[in-house]
Design an enzyme around this catalytic site. Structure first.
Site, PDB file in Angstrom:
ATOM      1  N   SER A 433      23.879 -23.465  34.673  1.00 50.60           N
ATOM      2  CA  SER A 433      25.161 -22.954  34.186  1.00 50.60           C
ATOM      3  C   SER A 433      25.095 -21.446  33.983  1.00 50.60           C
ATOM      4  O   SER A 433      24.044 -20.888  33.672  1.00 50.60           O
ATOM      5  CB  SER A 433      25.539 -23.644  32.880  1.00 50.60           C
ATOM      6  OG  SER A 433      24.530 -23.473  31.910  1.00 50.60           O
ATOM      7  N   HIS A 694      18.436 -19.392  24.058  1.00 46.71           N
ATOM      8  CA  HIS A 694      19.145 -19.685  22.807  1.00 46.71           C
ATOM      9  C   HIS A 694      19.289 -18.437  21.944  1.00 46.71           C
ATOM     10  O   HIS A 694      19.976 -18.458  20.940  1.00 46.71           O
ATOM     11  CB  HIS A 694      18.416 -20.783  22.029  1.00 46.71           C
ATOM     12  CG  HIS A 694      18.327 -22.060  22.803  1.00 46.71           C
ATOM     13  ND1 HIS A 694      17.182 -22.431  23.483  1.00 46.71           N
ATOM     14  CD2 HIS A 694      19.249 -23.019  23.064  1.00 46.71           C
ATOM     15  CE1 HIS A 694      17.414 -23.583  24.099  1.00 46.71           C
ATOM     16  NE2 HIS A 694      18.650 -23.954  23.860  1.00 46.71           N
TER      17      HIS A 694
END
Length: 753
Positions: A433, A694
């Site tokens: 993604s 993250h």
């Protein structure tokens, strides 16, 4: 002996994900700390009131967290890694966010703590870090402040505290190695202080969570419970709380503890109620976790009543959710688009509170009429045509061993793939993604709401895919992806295109921090009515001469990240999904897609909590993946991706997947995870993640090169790929471009030697 009810915890995020929005606004600098704290207060007050209105007697306090409850416990104990500390030694909410995210509105950025799965759920926690000679002290008083809040609102409360042994079990030693259990005596005084503060406030019961007691713990850890609880006894009544499995194997340890009650998960455990009643001290309270906190199905309350009724009046008894309702969406009543029959099969967190009220009332009165009425829809479901598809059941029954075997071994396939793709050494790629920008999300939302017709929607998605290809070519990546602009979520997207699934509008559950997911619900046999990913993969490939990966979510991950049926085995669901996706692999291949990634990040997370149950799960989990992939020809390269994993104990199974390339999350653990692959002598290709997606921090070329050199000491360089840890959906384009440019540069430097 009046029976009470309680929940072990309640969803934190709010019906409209108010917490997520407040967190992200604060992180972006668009709101103040005071505004963020006010949203937390408002949500807590609302959630206590909602539970009370639904009939809950004892309200949980301390289940709210700004990121995750393990991280909250770390701050409570003063366990803040040196790199995240404020210069003046104080602890504030930004300290907490720096540990979780690597940065906050104040303080210096630093590598975020490691994140991993909470037992076998899809919730994550920040792994506590322990160093030799560490000191602990009561530092972060969030729990006490929230108890004061709830008491001021007139509620009858039961504080929730993660227990000391489980807390240590969940952590990791950093730097010089030592036994982290040796820190137990250092953290117990802080627990004593917290319990003393709660006693001062007139608290009668504290729920002290020790879910590690359902595991097959080493003897030294089991032995630690007695001295730990000897030190904690006497200030308040302790409800020793376990969940996600049964406690019978460790019952001898448990019954020797100086606590006043025990909570057991009677949904996921195999404990026999009569046996528990017989073996528990007679003056202990038993909290029976009868309502599933981890799924969305309405309970058959007549069955639950029968399960517990024989001990009513024989000991103090509470009825409860099996675990925290954190793992369930909040409220079914706001779902307006679900078919009425299907909706009648479900219960979300508030409805589960209502179930606990019905069950409590029936057990106290002996009148079961309301239970029978509530249970009627779930009993009728067993015969619904929405559930059974004879064609799927027939195909599943016809599977043979041949269906899970590639035509040739990896060595033969690798040669065919090298000839086809001619990739350089240290090939670069991403996990799938790209940033889900406001434009992409608005496009999908407008289409979903009917404000945009199909043609304009497709034109918009095509443009975003084209941009992703252009960006990747400009960056110099070797194997491209289409960026997944059309996908809301890696599981939800597939569920929407498979028969046997339904979706909610607001069924959000927290994954970690501000990340929420809306899991699909498997209501019946699974099949694929039409190709799912082929059109966009084919379009992306038409834009470039470089290979574009087809991107699928694997069968075990779709299972683990959905709410599963409860009337068939998990194995059956996984293999039905595998057969549906097998057809997708064949169609991608026919469309000219030569590299197909089947993501299985949840393979390890699905493991049963007891090691003695692992083999059976791994056998069918691996078989499901292979059924999915085995239809591919030799020169089609099958990739898989896994994240947040400890691999060393399942290496046999990872090798048995027989993927040509595996990409894994390794940057937060500093390539530690590669040890497992080195020791096992893993035969296929590996892409160890070289930076942590993250965190918004951009890694330097030197940092990435150093990690890759470290990796090459363990795995032959000719079998290494270069990629980020995970998908880039949650990042912004500026840091994505910067990080990928550095990653490509590092790979090019290594090629030059």
């Amino acid at each position: 002996m009046t029976i009470l009810n309680h929940t072990l915890g309640f969803p934190r995020v709010g019906l409209r994900r108010e917490l997520k929005k407040a967190q992200e606004s604060y992180w972006a600098g668009n709101s103040t700390r005071e505004e963020l704290l006010a949203v937390g207060r408002e949500l807590r007050a609302r959630h206590w009131d909602q539970q009370k209105q639904a009939g809950i007697d004892l309200l949980p306090v301390g289940d709210f967290a700004w990121y995750d409850h393990v991280l909250t416990t770390s701050l409570l104990l003063g366990n803040v890694p040196a790199r995240h500390q404020n210069k003046d030694g104080s602890v504030d909410i930004d300290t907490l966010f720096r540990i979780g995210r690597g940065r906050a509105p104040t303080g210096e950025p630093a590598a975020a703590a490691e994140m991993t799965k909470w037992f076998n759920t899809n919730y994550h926690y920040m792994v506590p870090e322990f160093v030799k000679g560490q000191q602990f002290k009561l530092t972060w008083t969030q729990l006490l402040e929230e108890v004061d809040e709830a008491l001021a609102l007139g509620h009858k409360v039961k504080p929730v505290l993660l227990g000391p042994v489980t807390y240590l079990w969940l952590g990791k030693v950093k730097g010089e190695q030592f036994d982290r259990l040796s820190l137990l005596n250092d953290i117990l005084p802080v627990y004593q202080q917290v319990l003393a503060e709660l006693a001062k406030r007139g608290i009668e019961w504290v729920q002290i969570d020790e879910p590690a007691l359902v595991l097959e713990l080493p003897q030294a850890w089991l032995d630690a419970y007695k001295p730990a609880y000897d030190a904690l006894q006497g200030q308040v009544k302790l409800l020793l709380t376990t969940y996600f499995e049964g406690v019978t194997p460790n019952l001898d340890t448990i019954t020797a503890l100086p606590v006043q009650g025990l909570h057991v998960d009677l949904v996921h455990g195999k404990d026999d109620v009569a046996e528990l009643h017989k073996r528990l001290p007679s003056d202990w309270l038993l909290s029976a976790g009868l309502i599933n906190g981890r799924n969305v199905w309405r309970a058959d309350l007549t069955e639950k009543y029968a399960q517990i009724k024989d001990i009513v009046g024989k000991r103090d008894l509470w009825v409860a959710s099996s675990c925290s309702l954190l793992h369930s969406p909040i409220d079914l009543s706001v779902e307006t688009r679900l078919d009425a029959e299907v909706k009648s099969w479900f219960a979300f967190a508030l409805q589960k509170c209502h179930e606990l009220a019905l069950l409590r009332d029936a057990l106290n009165s002996g009148d079961t009429a309301a239970l029978a009425e509530w249970s009627a829809p779930i009993q009728a479901r067993r015969h619904s045509t929405r559930v059974h598809n004879p064609a799927v059941e027939k195909r599943l029954a016809a599977i043979t061993a041949q269906d899970s075997q590639r035509a040739n071994v990896y060595e033969v396939r690798a040669e065919a793939q090298r000839a086809r793709f001619k990739l350089p050494a240290w090939p670069t790629t991403t996990i799938g993604s790209f940033p889900q920008t406001t434009e992409i999300r608005t496009l999908r939302l407008d289409f979903k709401k009917g404000n945009l017709d199909a043609n304009n929607y497709r034109t918009g998605i095509a443009e975003h895919i084209k941009q992703a290809i252009v960006e990747q070519e400009r960056l110099g990546l070797d194997v491209l992806v289409h960026g997944e602009a059309e996908r809301n979520d890696m599981v939800e997207y597939f569920g929407e295109h498979l028969d046997g699934f339904v979706f909610t509008q607001n069924g959000w559950v927290q994954s970690y921090g501000s990340r929420c997911v809306k899991p699909p619900i498997v209501i019946g046999d699974v099949s694929r009515p039409a190709p799912i990913t082929v059109e966009w993969a084919k379009y992306a490939q038409s834009l470039t001469d470089k290979p574009v990966k087809g991107m699928l979510t694997g069968p075990v991950t779709i299972l683990c990240w959905s709410f599963p049926r409860e009337d068939v085995s998990r194995e059956t669901i996984a293999k039905q999904i595998a057969l549906a996706l097998r057809d997708e692999v064949a169609d991608l291949e026919a469309a000219g897609i030569g590299i197909i990634q089947i993501d299985e990040p949840a393979l390890r997370e699905g493991l049963p909590l007891r090691r003695s149950d692992w083999d059976a799960y791994l056998q069918w989990g691996v078989e499901a993946f292979r059924i999915n992939a085995a239809v591919a020809k030799d020169d089609t390269q099958i990739h898989t991706h896994m994240c947040y994993c400890e691999f060393n104990d399942i290496m046999d199974s990872i090798a048995a997947l027989d993927a040509d390339v595996i990409t894994i999350e390794t940057s937060r653990s500093d390539m530690e995870l590669l040890e497992s692959f080195e020791e096992f002598d893993y035969p296929n290709e590996i892409g160890p993640g070289v930076y942590d997606i993250h965190s918004p921090n951009v890694p330097s070329v030197e940092w990435i090169e150093a990690l890759l050199k470290k990796a090459a000491k363990r795995i032959p360089a000719e079998r290494l790929w270069v990629n980020p840890d995970c998908g880039l959906k949650t990042r912004g384009w500026p840091e994505t471009r910067a990080a990928l440019a550095n990653m490509v540069q590092a790979a090019q430097n290594l090629r030059r030697g």
